[in-house]
Design an enzyme around this catalytic site. Structure first.
Site, mmCIF file in Angstrom:
data_model
loop_
_atom_site.group_PDB
_atom_site.id
_atom_site.type_symbol
_atom_site.label_atom_id
_atom_site.label_comp_id
_atom_site.label_asym_id
_atom_site.label_seq_id
_atom_site.Cartn_x
_atom_site.Cartn_y
_atom_site.Cartn_z
ATOM 1 N N SER A 112 0.845 -1.178 0.000
ATOM 2 C CA SER A 112 0.000 0.000 0.000
ATOM 3 C C SER A 112 0.885 1.233 0.000
ATOM 4 O O SER A 112 1.850 1.318 0.763
ATOM 5 C CB SER A 112 -0.895 0.001 1.242
ATOM 6 O OG SER A 112 -1.601 1.214 1.313
ATOM 7 N N ASP A 113 0.556 2.183 -0.866
ATOM 8 C CA ASP A 113 1.337 3.414 -0.895
ATOM 9 C C ASP A 113 0.560 4.593 -0.316
ATOM 10 O O ASP A 113 0.979 5.723 -0.416
ATOM 11 C CB ASP A 113 1.809 3.720 -2.314
ATOM 12 C CG ASP A 113 0.655 3.909 -3.275
ATOM 13 O OD1 ASP A 113 -0.503 3.851 -2.832
ATOM 14 O OD2 ASP A 113 0.924 4.125 -4.460
ATOM 15 N N LYS A 114 -0.582 4.329 0.253
ATOM 16 C CA LYS A 114 -1.405 5.310 0.951
ATOM 17 C C LYS A 114 -1.875 6.460 0.059
ATOM 18 O O LYS A 114 -2.235 7.508 0.542
ATOM 19 C CB LYS A 114 -0.673 5.862 2.170
ATOM 20 C CG LYS A 114 -0.144 4.796 3.105
ATOM 21 C CD LYS A 114 -0.546 5.094 4.507
ATOM 22 C CE LYS A 114 0.103 4.148 5.460
ATOM 23 N NZ LYS A 114 -0.551 2.902 5.620
ATOM 24 N N THR A 139 -3.857 4.652 -5.161
ATOM 25 C CA THR A 139 -3.644 4.103 -6.505
ATOM 26 C C THR A 139 -3.871 2.604 -6.532
ATOM 27 O O THR A 139 -4.295 2.067 -7.547
ATOM 28 C CB THR A 139 -2.231 4.412 -7.017
ATOM 29 O OG1 THR A 139 -1.275 3.921 -6.074
ATOM 30 C CG2 THR A 139 -2.039 5.899 -7.220
#
Length: 170
Positions: free
Chosen positions: A52-54, A57
């Site tokens: 997860s890149d927060k 996306t």
């Protein structure tokens, strides 16, 4: 053979359960989950890590074509939301995500559409310019591959707003 047929039948029924699971329904777009393969349930059991890149996306899967590099030349202006956040952390001012003026966008697009984030009229100029045929051919090849090398599937009939598409995540 009987066991094989039974297992395939079970997979089809499980794919049906995925399609009717209310927890997998996306109310915002009115789209239920769709199992396009009978091995989906087997693949789900193999997930070991979730990245997860927060930024959303990975969950919203909204991608915009903003830049590309062809033969070492970078085309496209603007930056992503992540780029804007990084610039703000460094104390740099970033005004526009899309980049380019509306005039530049119109010049770079055959059929102007303000929803398209890509803007760089050099790409079109170099594609039409006869002074460097190798570069023009590389641009043409890049755009051709970009348009045909995907798993995009049109859904339903075209509407006034346009065609609806479905695709796998990259």
């Amino acid at each position: 053979i009987s066991l094989y047929v039974t297992m395939e039948f079970v997979k089809i029924v499980q794919a049906g359960f995925i399609g009717t699971d209310i927890d997998l329904y996306h109310a915002e777009t009115d789209i239920p989950a769709m199992a396009k393969t009978t091995t989906l349930n087997e693949e789900l059991g193999q997930i070991e890590y979730i990245f997860s890149d927060k930024t959303g996306t990975l969950t919203r899967n909204e991608m915009e074509f903003r830049k590309c590099s062809i033969m070492g030349d970078v085309y496209g202006f603007g930056t992503t939301e992540i780029g804007v956040a990084a610039a703000r952390r460094r104390g740099e001012a970033v005004d526009d995500l899309a980049g380019g003026t509306p005039e530049e966008c119109r010049a770079a697009q055959f059929h102007y559409n303000p929803a398209i984030a890509f803007s760089d009229n050099r790409l079109l100029q170099r594609l039409q310019d006869g002074s460097n045929p190798a570069r023009a051919q590389a641009i043409k090849d890049f755009l051709t591959l970009l348009s045909v090398a995907h798993t995009l599937v049109p859904k339903g009939e075209p509407t006034v707003e346009g065609m609806t598409y479905s695709a796998e995540s990259p």
